[in-house]
Every structure is written in structure tokens, then in C-alpha cells.
Scaffold this active site. Structure first.
Site, PDB file in Angstrom:
ATOM      1  N   GLY A 146     -21.112   9.235 -16.756  1.00 14.39           N
ATOM      2  CA  GLY A 146     -20.588   7.893 -16.543  1.00 14.39           C
ATOM      3  C   GLY A 146     -19.649   7.494 -17.665  1.00 14.39           C
ATOM      4  CE1 TYR A 152     -22.674  12.409 -23.410  1.00 11.72           C
ATOM      5  CE2 TYR A 152     -20.772  11.502 -22.245  1.00 11.72           C
ATOM      6  CZ  TYR A 152     -22.137  11.540 -22.469  1.00 11.72           C
ATOM      7  OH  TYR A 152     -22.970  10.707 -21.779  1.00 11.72           O
ATOM      8  CG  HIS A 158     -23.661   9.591 -25.900  1.00  8.05           C
ATOM      9  ND1 HIS A 158     -24.663   8.668 -26.113  1.00  8.05           N
ATOM     10  CD2 HIS A 158     -22.896   9.087 -24.907  1.00  8.05           C
ATOM     11  CE1 HIS A 158     -24.521   7.665 -25.268  1.00  8.05           C
ATOM     12  NE2 HIS A 158     -23.441   7.883 -24.538  1.00  8.05           N
TER      13      HIS A 158
HETATM   14  C1  LIG Z   1     -30.391   5.876 -14.644  1.00  5.13           C
HETATM   15  C2  LIG Z   1     -29.002   6.260 -15.072  1.00  5.13           C
HETATM   16  C3  LIG Z   1     -28.811   6.834 -16.315  1.00  5.13           C
HETATM   17  C4  LIG Z   1     -27.542   7.246 -16.706  1.00  5.13           C
HETATM   18  N1  LIG Z   1     -27.384   7.821 -17.943  1.00  5.13           N
HETATM   19  C5  LIG Z   1     -26.167   8.252 -18.336  1.00  5.13           C
HETATM   20  C6  LIG Z   1     -25.969   8.892 -19.593  1.00  5.13           C
HETATM   21  O1  LIG Z   1     -26.911   9.112 -20.360  1.00  5.13           O
HETATM   22  N2  LIG Z   1     -24.714   9.280 -19.936  1.00  5.13           N
HETATM   23  C7  LIG Z   1     -23.644   9.077 -19.104  1.00  5.13           C
HETATM   24  O2  LIG Z   1     -22.524   9.466 -19.463  1.00  5.13           O
HETATM   25  N3  LIG Z   1     -23.788   8.475 -17.901  1.00  5.13           N
HETATM   26  C8  LIG Z   1     -25.014   8.070 -17.481  1.00  5.13           C
HETATM   27  N4  LIG Z   1     -25.177   7.504 -16.242  1.00  5.13           N
HETATM   28  C9  LIG Z   1     -24.016   7.452 -15.331  1.00  5.13           C
HETATM   29  C10 LIG Z   1     -24.019   8.670 -14.366  1.00  5.13           C
HETATM   30  O3  LIG Z   1     -24.010   9.868 -15.084  1.00  5.13           O
HETATM   31  C11 LIG Z   1     -22.766   8.618 -13.450  1.00  5.13           C
HETATM   32  O4  LIG Z   1     -22.879   7.452 -12.682  1.00  5.13           O
HETATM   33  C12 LIG Z   1     -22.694   9.836 -12.559  1.00  5.13           C
HETATM   34  O5  LIG Z   1     -22.609  11.004 -13.316  1.00  5.13           O
HETATM   35  C13 LIG Z   1     -21.453   9.776 -11.657  1.00  5.13           C
HETATM   36  O6  LIG Z   1     -21.515  10.841 -10.728  1.00  5.13           O
HETATM   37  P1  LIG Z   1     -21.736  10.539  -9.167  1.00  5.13           P
HETATM   38  O7  LIG Z   1     -21.754  11.824  -8.422  1.00  5.13           O
HETATM   39  O8  LIG Z   1     -22.901   9.628  -8.972  1.00  5.13           O
HETATM   40  O9  LIG Z   1     -20.385   9.772  -8.885  1.00  5.13           O
HETATM   41  P2  LIG Z   1     -19.999   8.831  -7.645  1.00  5.13           P
HETATM   42  O10 LIG Z   1     -20.057   7.415  -8.125  1.00  5.13           O
HETATM   43  O11 LIG Z   1     -20.771   9.207  -6.434  1.00  5.13           O
HETATM   44  O12 LIG Z   1     -18.502   9.303  -7.381  1.00  5.13           O
HETATM   45  C14 LIG Z   1     -17.427   8.891  -8.165  1.00  5.13           C
HETATM   46  C15 LIG Z   1     -16.246   8.737  -7.233  1.00  5.13           C
HETATM   47  O13 LIG Z   1     -15.887  10.007  -6.664  1.00  5.13           O
HETATM   48  C16 LIG Z   1     -15.561   9.802  -5.292  1.00  5.13           C
HETATM   49  N5  LIG Z   1     -15.635  11.070  -4.547  1.00  5.13           N
HETATM   50  C17 LIG Z   1     -16.687  11.592  -3.864  1.00  5.13           C
HETATM   51  N6  LIG Z   1     -16.318  12.742  -3.270  1.00  5.13           N
HETATM   52  C18 LIG Z   1     -15.026  12.967  -3.588  1.00  5.13           C
HETATM   53  C19 LIG Z   1     -14.090  14.001  -3.268  1.00  5.13           C
HETATM   54  N7  LIG Z   1     -14.410  15.046  -2.499  1.00  5.13           N
HETATM   55  N8  LIG Z   1     -12.848  13.922  -3.783  1.00  5.13           N
HETATM   56  C20 LIG Z   1     -12.478  12.884  -4.568  1.00  5.13           C
HETATM   57  N9  LIG Z   1     -13.317  11.860  -4.880  1.00  5.13           N
HETATM   58  C21 LIG Z   1     -14.573  11.902  -4.404  1.00  5.13           C
HETATM   59  C22 LIG Z   1     -16.557   8.753  -4.840  1.00  5.13           C
HETATM   60  O14 LIG Z   1     -16.148   8.121  -3.637  1.00  5.13           O
HETATM   61  C23 LIG Z   1     -16.550   7.803  -6.037  1.00  5.13           C
HETATM   62  O15 LIG Z   1     -15.479   6.893  -5.925  1.00  5.13           O
HETATM   63  C24 LIG Z   1     -26.446   7.066 -15.841  1.00  5.13           C
HETATM   64  C25 LIG Z   1     -26.644   6.459 -14.592  1.00  5.13           C
HETATM   65  C26 LIG Z   1     -27.905   6.075 -14.207  1.00  5.13           C
HETATM   66  C27 LIG Z   1     -28.090   5.422 -12.852  1.00  5.13           C
END
Ligand SMILES: Cc1cc2nc3c(=O)[nH]c(=O)nc-3n(C[C@H](O)[C@H](O)[C@H](O)COP(=O)(O)OP(=O)(O)OC[C@H]3O[C@@H](n4cnc5c(N)ncnc54)[C@H](O)[C@@H]3O)c2cc1C
Length: 225
Positions: A146, A152, A158
């Protein structure tokens, strides 16, 4: 190669899901055999306990390691865990695909480690690091974050990404004997434009096409437990 992908994300339209589909497509096109454990689709129970086993070493007092050792000797793992262990034994390359949560894996995937990596079946005092059960195999973490890449780095909030991932890459994968490949990290896909995300999937595909030629970043070294 036989490639086993352990995947967790509950949303089929997520970027992680897109990475999984990309990996399946590219690796299969390369002639590899790919098996996937989609933990959310499997409703994988991450909580370890007596239900891991069909055998009982000590019905009075539960000690997971002793039950694992007993099950390893008596074919006593429940069918779910037996299947997962066999996929591990089958693969030449293991990939974990997940979003970084609290600088680690999400709980369902961590629970997979807790339950599947059984004592005396996947590691022991004699079988770890360079003598590990999986020492002829490779493993790679593939993840999304995220936060941006700058968080990183050594000076970032981090710290360097391989330091953040050390408990998984060294404490789990190298410990089991795996040769660990450089992780693939898709930084902050949620904040990027559609085109940059598409480019990122292209970079991922490119990386996957050349995995067989890659040298590991971590070779299991000897260790006295
Ligand atoms: C409990 C919790 C703890 C977390 N801890 C951390 C942490 O320690 N460190 C950190 O850095 N982050 C952290 N996060 C954030 C988390 O890592 C990110 O939200 C996550 O990695 C994003 O990946 P996703 O697959 O969910 O993305 P998504 O939100 O599903 O996707 C991102 C975008 O990509 C688009 N997409 C999907 N498919 C395609 C495609 N084929 N082509 C182009 N675009 C596409 C989607 O529509 C969306 O707009 C945390 C989140 C939570 C809920």
C-alpha cells in the site's frame, strides 16, 4: 518445472488476482505445470489444532510438534494438510502471492504456514537450512504494497524490503532449505494509473519468463538448532 502458487486475496478483481492470472498464463505458456492453492476460495482454516490430525499421540495434553512428529510417522495428517504437503513435495518452485499486511502475510496465509509446515515431515533438527527437506527447490515471494517503494529503502519508514521480508525469506523459506529468489514487489498499485499497472504486470511477466536462469539471493547456510 512444477510450480506451486499459494495465493491469498478475497477479491477476484484485485491486483493480486491479476498477478495470479498473469503468473498462471505466462508459466503455463512456458511449458511449466502450475498448481494453485487459492486459500480464500478454499476457505482455508488458518487456526492450527487437533483437527490437523487423524492420529493422536497424546490425548491428554496437546503439543503441536509432538503430534506432527507422530502424524509424520503414522500418516496421520488430515486430508487437507496432506494434500498441501504433497504439493510442496511435488513442486520445483514455490511462489507465495499476497498483499503485504502489517509488513507480513495476511493471517490466512500465515495460518497455512503454521499448519502445513509440519515437524518431521517438512523440517527437523537435522533437516534445515543447507540440509533442509526442500534444498533442491526454489521459492519466491510475490507481493503488493500500500506504500511506495521509497518506504522500503534503507532510509525509508520501514527499512529495506528484504529486511522487512527476512522473517519469511530466511526464517521460513531458507530454513526449510529453499533457495530464495529476489521477491517481486508491486509497490502501491492502488495509487498508480491504469497504464502503469499494466506495465507492472508486463514487468512481472518478463521476470517470470526468465526465472529459471535466476540466481538465488539467499542460499540456505548451515545452522545448529
Ligand atoms: C490489514 C491491512 C494491513 C496492511 N498493511 C500494510 C503494510 O504493512 N505495508 C503496506 O505497504 N501496505 C499495507 N496494507 C496495504 C495493502 O498492502 C495494499 O492495499 C495491497 O497490497 C494492494 O493490493 P491489492 O491487490 O489489494 O490492490 P487492489 O486495490 O485490488 O488493486 C489496485 C488497483 O489495481 C486495479 N487492477 C486490478 N486488476 C488489474 C489489471 N489486470 N490491470 C490493471 N489494473 C488492475 C484495481 O482495479 C485497483 O484499482 C495493508 C492493508 C490492510 C487491509
Amino acid at each position: 518445472m512444477n510450480i506451486f502458487i499459494v495465493y491469498w486475496h478475497p477479491e477476484p478483481a484485485s491486483f493480486n488476482a491479476a498477478m495470479l492470472r498473469t503468473a498462471e498464463k505466462v508459466l503455463t505458456a512456458q511449458g511449466h505445470e502450475v498448481r494453485v492453492s487459492d486459500l480464500d476460495a478454499m476457505a482455508f482454516d488458518p487456526v492450527s489444532g487437533r483437527h490437523n490430525f487423524t492420529t493422536r499421540s497424546n490425548p491428554e495434553y496437546y503439543c503441536q510438534r509432538l503430534e506432527e512428529a507422530y502424524a509424520a510417522e503414522h500418516q496421520g495428517f488430515c486430508s487437507l494438510l496432506e494434500d498441501e504437503i504433497r504439493k510442496l513435495e511435488w513442486c520445483d518452485l514455490l511462489i507465495f502471492q499476497f498483499p503485504l499486511w502489517w509488513c507480513s502475510m495476511p493471517a490466512m496465509m500465515k495460518g497455512w504456514l503454521d499448519r502445513v509446515l509440519a515437524y518431521q515431515r517438512t523440517y527437523s533438527e537435522e533437516q534445515n537450512y543447507n540440509l533442509g527437506h526442500f534444498c533442491n527447490k526454489k521459492a519466491m515471494l510475490s507481493l503488493t504494497t500500500g506504500e511506495p517503494a521509497g518506504s522500503y529503502t534503507e532510509d525509508g519508514a520501514h527499512g529495506e524490503i528484504n529486511a522487512v521480508l527476512k522473517p519469511l525469506q530466511q526464517g521460513v523459506l531458507a530454513f526449510l532449505g529453499f533457495q530464495v529468489l529476489e521477491p517481486f514487489v508491486a509497490y502501491q498499485p492502488g495509487q498508480l494509473t491504469e497504464q502503469v499497472r499494466i506495465n507492472m504486470l508486463e514487468q512481472f511477466s518478463d521476470r517470470l519468463r526468465h526465472l529459471e536462469q535466476e540466481q538465488p539471493i539467499l542460499q540456505p547456510a548451515g545452522c545448529d538448532l
